[in-house]
Design a protein around this motif. Structure first.
Motif, PDB file in Angstrom:
ATOM      1  N   GLU A 786     -49.271 -27.257  31.001  1.00 34.44           N
ATOM      2  CA  GLU A 786     -50.793 -27.178  31.356  1.00 34.44           C
ATOM      3  C   GLU A 786     -51.237 -26.057  30.433  1.00 34.44           C
ATOM      4  N   ASN A 787     -52.296 -26.222  30.502  1.00 36.40           N
ATOM      5  CA  ASN A 787     -53.144 -24.852  29.562  1.00 36.40           C
ATOM      6  C   ASN A 787     -52.663 -25.129  28.187  1.00 36.40           C
ATOM      7  N   PRO A 788     -52.821 -26.317  27.553  1.00 34.39           N
ATOM      8  CA  PRO A 788     -52.446 -26.545  26.274  1.00 34.39           C
ATOM      9  C   PRO A 788     -53.323 -25.822  25.026  1.00 34.39           C
ATOM     10  N   SER A 789     -54.550 -25.399  25.590  1.00 36.17           N
ATOM     11  CA  SER A 789     -55.339 -24.779  24.485  1.00 36.17           C
ATOM     12  C   SER A 789     -55.471 -23.236  24.865  1.00 36.17           C
ATOM     13  N   GLN A 790     -54.402 -22.745  25.621  1.00 38.04           N
ATOM     14  CA  GLN A 790     -54.130 -21.226  25.955  1.00 38.04           C
ATOM     15  C   GLN A 790     -53.001 -20.686  25.723  1.00 38.04           C
ATOM     16  N   PRO A 791     -52.378 -20.221  24.577  1.00 40.11           N
ATOM     17  CA  PRO A 791     -50.995 -20.094  24.368  1.00 40.11           C
ATOM     18  C   PRO A 791     -50.487 -18.924  25.110  1.00 40.11           C
ATOM     19  N   SER A 792     -51.335 -18.115  25.479  1.00 36.81           N
ATOM     20  CA  SER A 792     -50.998 -16.911  26.307  1.00 36.81           C
ATOM     21  C   SER A 792     -50.973 -17.253  27.904  1.00 36.81           C
ATOM     22  N   HIS A 793     -51.650 -18.265  28.420  1.00 37.55           N
ATOM     23  CA  HIS A 793     -51.482 -18.598  29.719  1.00 37.55           C
ATOM     24  C   HIS A 793     -50.089 -19.527  30.099  1.00 37.55           C
ATOM     25  N   ASN A 794     -49.883 -19.693  31.316  1.00 38.29           N
ATOM     26  CA  ASN A 794     -48.754 -20.494  31.709  1.00 38.29           C
ATOM     27  C   ASN A 794     -48.723 -21.653  31.252  1.00 38.29           C
ATOM     28  N   GLN A 795     -47.554 -22.033  30.669  1.00 36.97           N
ATOM     29  CA  GLN A 795     -47.718 -23.484  29.862  1.00 36.97           C
ATOM     30  C   GLN A 795     -46.851 -24.479  30.431  1.00 36.97           C
ATOM     31  N   ARG A 811     -43.583 -22.580  39.543  1.00 42.36           N
ATOM     32  CA  ARG A 811     -43.589 -22.002  38.121  1.00 42.36           C
ATOM     33  C   ARG A 811     -42.894 -20.576  38.278  1.00 42.36           C
ATOM     34  N   ILE A 812     -42.599 -20.052  36.821  1.00 43.88           N
ATOM     35  CA  ILE A 812     -41.716 -18.925  36.689  1.00 43.88           C
ATOM     36  C   ILE A 812     -42.480 -17.813  36.591  1.00 43.88           C
ATOM     37  N   TYR A 813     -42.258 -16.949  37.177  1.00 45.21           N
ATOM     38  CA  TYR A 813     -42.751 -15.457  37.044  1.00 45.21           C
ATOM     39  C   TYR A 813     -42.192 -14.453  36.287  1.00 45.21           C
TER      40      TYR A 813
END
Length: 1205
Positions: A786-795, A811-813
């Motif tokens: 997910e969020n491939p265009s936002q590298p700082s977001h959860n991927q 998801r991992i926190y």
């Protein structure tokens, strides 16, 4: 200091609030009942004398406040010149101390301003309308004074004489015997005075107008010594009243519209009602004042010792009225008190006038009490509880007397109006006057124990002020008083509206179930002499029976009795219509209401067991339980029946102990909105039983993950982060992935780069998937990106489907991410785009990995504590979804709206079923001024301040300082973003004081929030109409409003949108749900193939996502994520109008020549552009393909009205 809030005008018109009527609403019948018995001795001999009295009254200081001054001080007393020195010296001792006036006299500065504004708006102005009524009173006084005397006559002669004049004597039941030895006589009255709240200046403005009482003191000469016995006084009183009516009717100078009514619904006390429609009212057009004429006697007419509560004044037939009773007779407390109330009007007049002179705030306290009672449906009328304006004023005045009773601290004359009001409410809340009578300055006074009625005995005047109340009405009054005391004790939230503005007697908001009993089912003869007595006894028996049968299943049982109205003076009082209904209202305890077994005494207790079996009849049975005990018990069924356990019990005991005919004709209404959602009714002791499978699956997968061997780090916790796992999803969870969050123990081996952290998370998820698949063959796993265009977001995330069919999205926190993102924000070398991207990433990180977890835990705890919370949340979300608004609101925001109803329920108790929780939430949304008021929820308010669970909510109990910080942050957002493009709704909690976690980035937009408010107001209007219909039906009246099914509130009007895209039935979830309804749960689970990750992918959500991405700037989209059967849209007005030509405008445009009124810079020859709506619709149809069945256009912006496949 209290947080600053936007002050708003308090409106009192009919359209001000559709959900809860404002405090000026009052029916005509209630006004005619003339609740005011307290009197103020105002002479009406001439206008000049009245002005003198008013001038003297105006010498009393009234609280004034300068609205522009931040500091409020007590105004100095203004007194008349003659006793200026004495009064100033007397009142100097009771002045509040400087600097602490607001803190001690009122809750806070804002509360004082609100009280003063309220008093200013409801007080009578004594203008032209009131002057017209006063002039009419003087005319009546002069007319009555000149009526000729009538010679003594027998009963038959009196009736015949007045019948010829067109007047029927309103004799009470039982009617006097024709051969009575005593005579009826009319002599000119001893005095005539205006009494009640109007001359005392404690009357308020109401929609129906002001009721003014005019007392006519009957001369002592027309009565005999023993006339207090056997209704003789009341017969002579009725004759005297009929003579007054005949004289007023026969007047040639003035024409009045005259009718009879009963004082407070007491058939022993008929009164004359003068309506303003007659020509006797000068300038009657627009006048809404009514005059009641009350005949009374002087206090010394009958000895007070003969009228004490335990005396008998109604002798059986055959007994000599003049002689002593031959055997002990049952006391007649109601009869005695009714007669005594007629004799003490003047005495209470003096008391109230003296107290108002001594205590400056007494009048305002009476007005506050008057409003409080009206908002809770109380009145002096017998059928409205028997506690109204007079009872409030008299109790407050008596508590202001020095040392009213040993051990009771008197109220201080220096109290403010709010302090007097609160002290009186506290007295009612803390004293159970049914069990422990309250007597003032009286000794050796006994009270009958059989009635159980409350007692507040005024010794000097020899009257039980609460003689019109019953056990059930006093229980209701005490409950409302306790609720108000709790609300006023809230130091964080303002409870002014809940105390004085909101009506609490609305059945749909106040009660969880209602039982309707038609009067015809009682089979009482309404023409019989003892009809009222039989009906009262039946109500008392029903109440005691239900209280014993329902025990702790209910918290409150109240009765709503039909109203009684006036009747013409030419006819006897008509019998009561048997089409009317008695409404019995229940507030349930959800923890006990659905219990299937009632435990009785042990078999060894012979006497108690016999009483238990006698009460329950054939339903009682002897059972042995698991602990070895053998008890009498009653078992109720909650399966294979449409009747709830509460209904089963009520109808059984009514049929057994009252009348089977009543049980057969009873109508039971309970939680009518709950069936609109799956498992909406509370089952057993919990409202979350339907989520047990999902929660068990979550517990199982958590255990499986923790038991995995081969992970490089130890697992710290796995927590739920989804509405399905906090009992808040509309539909019961099955296949839609539910989010969960995993956190590892702290380790220094994590990389110190955001992109590297995301890669590490992906590796962890792959490892978990591998280990889970190897350890459990029935578990299917799949790693997604997910969020491939936002590298700082959860991927990355991991979807895990267990054997039972539930899918979890893991998801991992990692807490290091927040530190790195904050470091980036502080880096001044970053460009604007990178800085905004980091800020967005940090906000998303905090929401998804911190706030959602805390919110989920809080909702889980509250749903366990409040059984009705889960179905209420689900019902509210369904309402948002059916009106196509749910995608614009974060699920957590909708949940906070409902949670506020449960944690801040005042003026009602906490909701006990889904219907009350849902309707109260809609009512609050309709009132919520979100532009100027934030939504604040204190999760810790339901927990003890020192409990461990309260500590888990973050900052613990919310304090006033926290509320001020939230208010400051809200005001800052409104200053930064006055147009509300980014934050429209501000929702803060004690665990998240930022206020924009769930509403940032314009979610919802302002137009959506406005539509939410409009729809909520429309819904509450419908509920109010239904409330009026119910009350009209209870009073035997027909209305044009029909019973609307609960589903009507969930029907969206698609004509409000510009365009509507209809989805083909084979792709919508409505058709899928109808086709795939499982018959057996095990077969449904078996149909899921091994390794499946849930249901097939829905195409409609992907289509909606494309619509938002492509046409989001031009169209605002609305849809129901649960049904997905249609998608509605509104054209963006910013792109709909013509604008200057621009290349790549961002939407499909068409050229057009400019016209007058177009943007500046465009001359007549220039070419502008506007959105090409036809092309946009064609693009939508082409993009949707087979998904779209047709497109309806509701606004005639283009030629065709419909586009179909």
């Amino acid at each position: 200091m209290a947080p600053a809030i936007k002050r708003r005008k308090i409106k009192h018109d009919n359209g001000s609030d559709e959900s809860e009527a404002n405090f000026l609403e009052e029916t005509k019948d209630e006004e005619l009942s003339s609740e005011d018995s307290e009197a103020s001795n105002v002479s009406m001999d001439a206008p000049e004398e009245r002005d003198d009295d008013e001038e003297a009254s105006n010498g009393e200081p009234e609280e004034q406040d300068n609205m522009s001054e931040p500091v409020l001080r007590c105004a100095p007393a203004t007194v008349s010149k003659t006793d200026n020195t004495a009064k100033a010296h007397k009142r100097q001792d009771v002045q509040p101390r400087d600097g602490v006036f607001t803190a001690e006299s009122f809750k806070n500065n804002v509360f004082k301003l609100q009280v003063n504004e309220l008093l200013d708006q409801v007080k009578l102005k004594h203008g032209k309308k009131e002057a017209s009524a006063e002039k009419a009173m003087r005319m009546l006084k002069s007319l009555i004074e000149h009526l000729p005397s009538r010679a003594p006559a027998s009963i038959a002669e009196a009736e015949k004489t007045l019948e010829s004049a067109g007047v029927a004597i309103p004799f009470p039941s039982p009617r006097p015997p024709k051969d009575a030895k005593y005579k009826l006589q009319y002599e000119r009255p001893s005095s005539i005075n205006a009494t009640g709240s109007y001359p005392l200046k404690t009357a308020t403005r109401t929609d129906g107008g002001v009721v003014i009482d005019l007392v006519v003191v009957m001369p002592k000469a027309i009565f005999q010594e023993k006339d207090y016995l056997n209704f003789r006084y009341f017969y002579k009183r009725a004759y005297y009243l009929a003579c007054l009516a005949a004289g007023i009717k026969a007047s040639k100078e003035h024409s009045f519209k005259v009718s009879f009514d009963t004082l407070n619904g007491n058939h022993l006390q008929p009164v004359i009602v003068i309506d303003p429609s007659g020509s006797g009212f000068p300038d009657s057009s627009g006048s809404s004042c009514r005059i009641n004429i009350l005949p009374i006697v002087s206090e010394e007419t009958f000895p007070g010792a003969k009228l004490l509560p335990k005396s008998n004044c109604v002798r059986p037939k055959g007994e000599d009225d003049d002689g002593p009773a031959t055997k002990p007779l049952a006391p007649t407390p109601f009869y005695n008190s009714t007669l005594r109330s007629d004799a003490t009007v003047t005495s209470y007049l003096k008391l109230l006038h003296a107290v108002s002179e001594k205590c400056d705030a007494f009048k305002d306290a009476c007005i506050l009490g008057r409003i409080w009672l009206r908002q809770r449906g109380f009145g002096s009328s017998l059928r409205k509880g028997g506690f109204g304006n007079f009872e409030w004023a008299a109790i407050t005045a008596l508590l202001l007397q020095p040392s009213p009773r040993p051990g009771t601290a008197p109220l201080s004359p220096g109290y403010s109006s709010y302090q007097l009001f609160k002290a009186t409410v506290q007295f009612l809340a803390r004293n159970d006057l049914c069990k422990k009578p309250f007597t003032l300055q009286s000794r050796d006074v006994d009270f009958p124990k059989s009635s159980g009625a409350p007692v507040f005995f005024d010794g000097p005047r020899g009257l039980n002020i609460l003689f019109k109340m019953t056990i059930r009405s006093y229980s209701q009054l005490q409950f409302e008083a306790k609720t108000t005391v709790d609300a006023l004790g809230d130091s964080v939230f303002d409870q002014f509206d809940s105390t004085f503005i909101l009506r609490t007697d609305l059945l749909r908001y106040r009660y969880d179930a209602t039982l309707g009993l038609p009067l015809s089912a009682f089979e009482f003869d309404p023409k019989s002499d003892d009809y009222n007595g039989k009906l009262g006894e039946a109500c008392n028996k029903i109440y005691s029976t239900l209280i014993r049968a329902l025990t702790d299943r209910v918290t409150t049982v109240t009765f709503t009795l039909p109203d009684s109205g006036a009747w013409p003076i030419s006819t006897p009082k008509p019998p009561e219509s048997q089409q009317k209904h008695i409404l019995i209202n229940f507030a349930i305890d959800p923890a006990n209401a659905h219990r299937t077994i009632d435990y009785g005494p042990a078999a060894e207790n012979k006497q108690e067991a016999a009483s238990f079996r006698k009460f329950w009849g054939d339903k009682a049975e002897l059972r042995r339980f698991k602990d070895g005990s053998i008890l009498e018990s009653v078992v109720w069924s909650n399966k294979d029946t449409t009747a709830t356990i509460l209904e089963q019990i009520s109808l059984h005991v009514l049929g057994r102990h009252v009348d089977s005919q009543i049980a057969e004709n009873a109508e039971f209404v309970n939680d009518s909105f709950a069936p609109l959602i799956a498992s909406g009714r509370i089952q057993g002791q919990s409202g979350i039983a339907s989520f047990s499978l999902a929660m068990n699956a979550f517990t199982s997968i958590e255990k499986d993950i923790r038991e995995l061997e081969g992970l490089p780090l130890q697992i710290r916790h796995i927590r739920a982060a989804d509405e399905q796992l906090r009992y808040a999803s509309i539909n019961l969870p099955l296949s839609r992935p539910a989010s969960i969050v995993l956190q590892f123990e702290a380790s220094a081996r994590w990389p110190d780069d955001l992109c590297a952290i995301q890669r590490t998370k992906t590796a962890f998820l792959l490892k978990i998937a591998e280990l889970l698949s190897a350890a459990h063959s029935g578990v299917a796993t799949r790693v997604g990106l997910e969020n491939p265009s936002q590298p700082s977001h959860n991927q990355a995330y991991l979807d895990i489907t267990v054997r039972t069919g539930f899918t979890f999205r893991l998801r991992i926190y990692h807490d290091r991410e927040a530190t790195l993102l904050e470091r980036q924000l502080k880096d001044k070398s970053l460009d604007v785009h990178s800085h905004e991207s980091s800020a967005t990433a940090l906000a998303l990180y905090k929401r998804e990995f911190i706030q959602v977890l805390s919110h989920t835990q809080a909702i889980q705890n509250l749903c366990t504590r409040y059984p009705a919370l889960s179905p209420a949340i689900r019902l509210t979300k369904k309402w948002f979804a059916c009106h196509l608004m749910l995608p614009h609101f974060a699920p957590e925001l909708v949940e906070l709206l409902v949670v506020r109803t449960f944690l801040q329920p005042h003026p009602w108790p906490t909701p006990s079923c889904a219907t009350t929780g849902f309707l109260r939430t809609l009512a609050w949304i309709a009132r919520w001024d979100w532009r100027h008021v934030p939504l604040v929820v204190d999760f810790s308010s339901s927990m003890p301040s020192n409990s461990a669970e309260s500590e888990s909510y973050g900052k613990g109990t919310m304090k006033l300082e926290d509320m001020e910080q939230v208010q400051t942050r809200f005001e800052a957002w409104r200053q930064i973003d006055p147009v509300m493009n980014r934050v429209v709704l501000f929702a803060a909690t004690n665990i998240d004081t930022s206020g924009n976690t769930w509403t940032d980035m314009g979610r919802p937009e302002k137009v959506v929030a406005a539509r939410m408010t409009a729809l909520a107001k429309a819904a509450t209007t419908v509920i109010r109409a239904q409330e009026d219909h119910i009350m009209a039906a209870a009073n035997g009246k027909e209305t044009a409003t029909a019973d609307l099914p609960p589903e009507s509130l969930f029907i969206s009007q698609i004509r409000d949108y510009d365009l509507v895209i209809h989805i083909s039935s084979k792709y919508s979830r409505v058709s899928k749900d109808k086709k795939s309804e499982p018959k057996y749960k095990n077969l449904e689970i078996q149909l899921i193939p091994k390794g499946s990750l849930g249901a097939e992918t829905d195409l409609v959500p992907l289509f909606v996502e494309d619509l938002q991405n492509v046409f989001g700037d031009a169209v605002l989209w609305f849809w129901d994520p649960e049904s997905l059967d249609r998608i509605a849209g509104l054209w963006n007005p910013l792109v709909s109008r013509q604008r200057a030509f621009k290349v790549k405008a961002g939407w499909n445009s068409a050229p057009v020549r400019s016209r007058d009124g177009e943007p500046k810079g465009m001359n007549e020859k220039s070419v502008g552009i506007h959105i090409n709506k036809r092309a946009v619709l064609n693009d939508i149809k082409r993009l949707g393909g087979d998904l779209v069945s047709r497109i309806d256009v509701n606004r005639s912006c283009i030629g065709d009205r419909m586009y179909s496949k």
